[in-house]
Design an enzyme around this catalytic site. Structure first.
Site, PDB file in Angstrom:
ATOM      1  N   HIS A  69     -34.650 -12.608  -6.618  1.00  0.00           N
ATOM      2  CA  HIS A  69     -36.019 -12.463  -6.132  1.00  0.00           C
ATOM      3  C   HIS A  69     -36.808 -11.459  -6.967  1.00  0.00           C
ATOM      4  O   HIS A  69     -38.023 -11.566  -7.096  1.00  0.00           O
ATOM      5  CB  HIS A  69     -36.041 -12.004  -4.676  1.00  0.00           C
ATOM      6  N   HIS A  96     -38.237  -1.829  -7.190  1.00  0.00           N
ATOM      7  CA  HIS A  96     -38.162  -3.165  -7.755  1.00  0.00           C
ATOM      8  C   HIS A  96     -39.557  -3.589  -8.210  1.00  0.00           C
ATOM      9  O   HIS A  96     -40.532  -2.848  -8.031  1.00  0.00           O
ATOM     10  CB  HIS A  96     -37.585  -4.146  -6.725  1.00  0.00           C
ATOM     11  N   HIS A 129     -42.676  -6.783  -9.238  1.00  0.00           N
ATOM     12  CA  HIS A 129     -43.301  -8.072  -8.982  1.00  0.00           C
ATOM     13  C   HIS A 129     -44.255  -8.407 -10.138  1.00  0.00           C
ATOM     14  O   HIS A 129     -45.001  -7.545 -10.614  1.00  0.00           O
ATOM     15  CB  HIS A 129     -44.098  -8.032  -7.675  1.00  0.00           C
TER      16      HIS A 129
END
Length: 249
Positions: A90, A115, A117
């Site tokens: 993901h 993380h 995106h």
């Protein structure tokens, strides 16, 4: 002016002061960012994901409704390291170790992981940045806080390069960072911020998450952003309705 102190761990040997909300990946039924398992269907995939459909304070958002506020000083002490990196299917996720703490509303929150995106999930007046980092913190009572950091195209980012160097692009293969570094090495020197109440941006879309969105983006090279996008794809949830919320600045 918002004051922040980031104390480095042994790996970076740096002490600096600057001036100044979640991707949480649950182990439930499979979800993705496209097709029948994409964001519009998350709330139907698993009963535990119902907030993705029914929630009224969801993230990300388009930040376009601001109110001036005397935001309290951020109290951030990062004294640990970035330790392990993985492509979990993901996102590209880096786990942190050691004392990396932010105090908001008098509550200490410990950094769990950060993380990325591509493109950004939160937008500013409808504009996406090419990449966004989420630094996910948790309190002892189980409350969450996310510091969101925007990336723009520019010079090579040395902290991001260390992540890319040791990352195994194969999904699920965890790698220890041979060159460990302080997570705060990502942050810009000037750390003014926006604040709003929201949710995780991935299932189960749990609400009650404090969001701190840094106003000043940092740079990453075109090649670095392209590498991240090649591994993650478009892993941004569409922006969600603000409803009665405002963004503090």
């Amino acid at each position: 002016m918002r004051k922040i102190i980031i104390m480095a761990g042994l790996a970076s040997g740096l002490l600096f002061a600057g001036v100044t909300g979640a991707g949480h990946h649950a182990e439930h039924k499979h979800w993705s960012y496209k097709g029948s398992e994409g964001p519009i269907h998350w709330g139907e995939i698993d009963p535990k994901f119902r907030m993705c459909k029914l929630g009224v304070n969801q993230s990300p958002i388009n930040m376009n409704r601001f109110i001036d506020a005397k935001l309290p000083d951020l109290q951030i002490t990062y004294a640990g390291i970035s330790k392990e990196v993985v492509n979990n299917g993901h996102t590209i996720k880096v786990t942190a170790s050691g004392k990396n703490e932010v105090v908001v509303d008098g509550i200490p929150f410990e950094l769990m992981q950060y993380h990325f995106h591509t493109p950004s999930e939160n937008t500013l007046n409808g504009k996406h940045f090419p990449m966004e980092g989420h630094f996910v913190h948790k309190s002892k009572d189980g409350e969450y806080l996310v510091i969101a950091l925007m990336f723009k195209e520019g010079k090579k980012n040395s902290a991001l390069e260390k992540v890319l160097t040791y990352l195994d692009p194969k999904v699920g293969n965890k790698k220890n960072l041979k060159e460990m570094f302080n997570p705060g090495d990502f942050f810009p020197k000037k750390l003014d911020y926006y604040r709003y109440d929201g949710s995780f941006t991935t299932p189960p879309c749990t609400e009650g998450v404090r969001w701190i969105v840094l106003k000043n983006p940092v740079e990453a090279s075109k090649e670095q952003i392209a590498k991240m996008h090649a591994m993650m794809g478009n892993n941004n949830r569409p922006t969600q309705p603000l409803h009665a919320r405002v963004i503090l600045k």
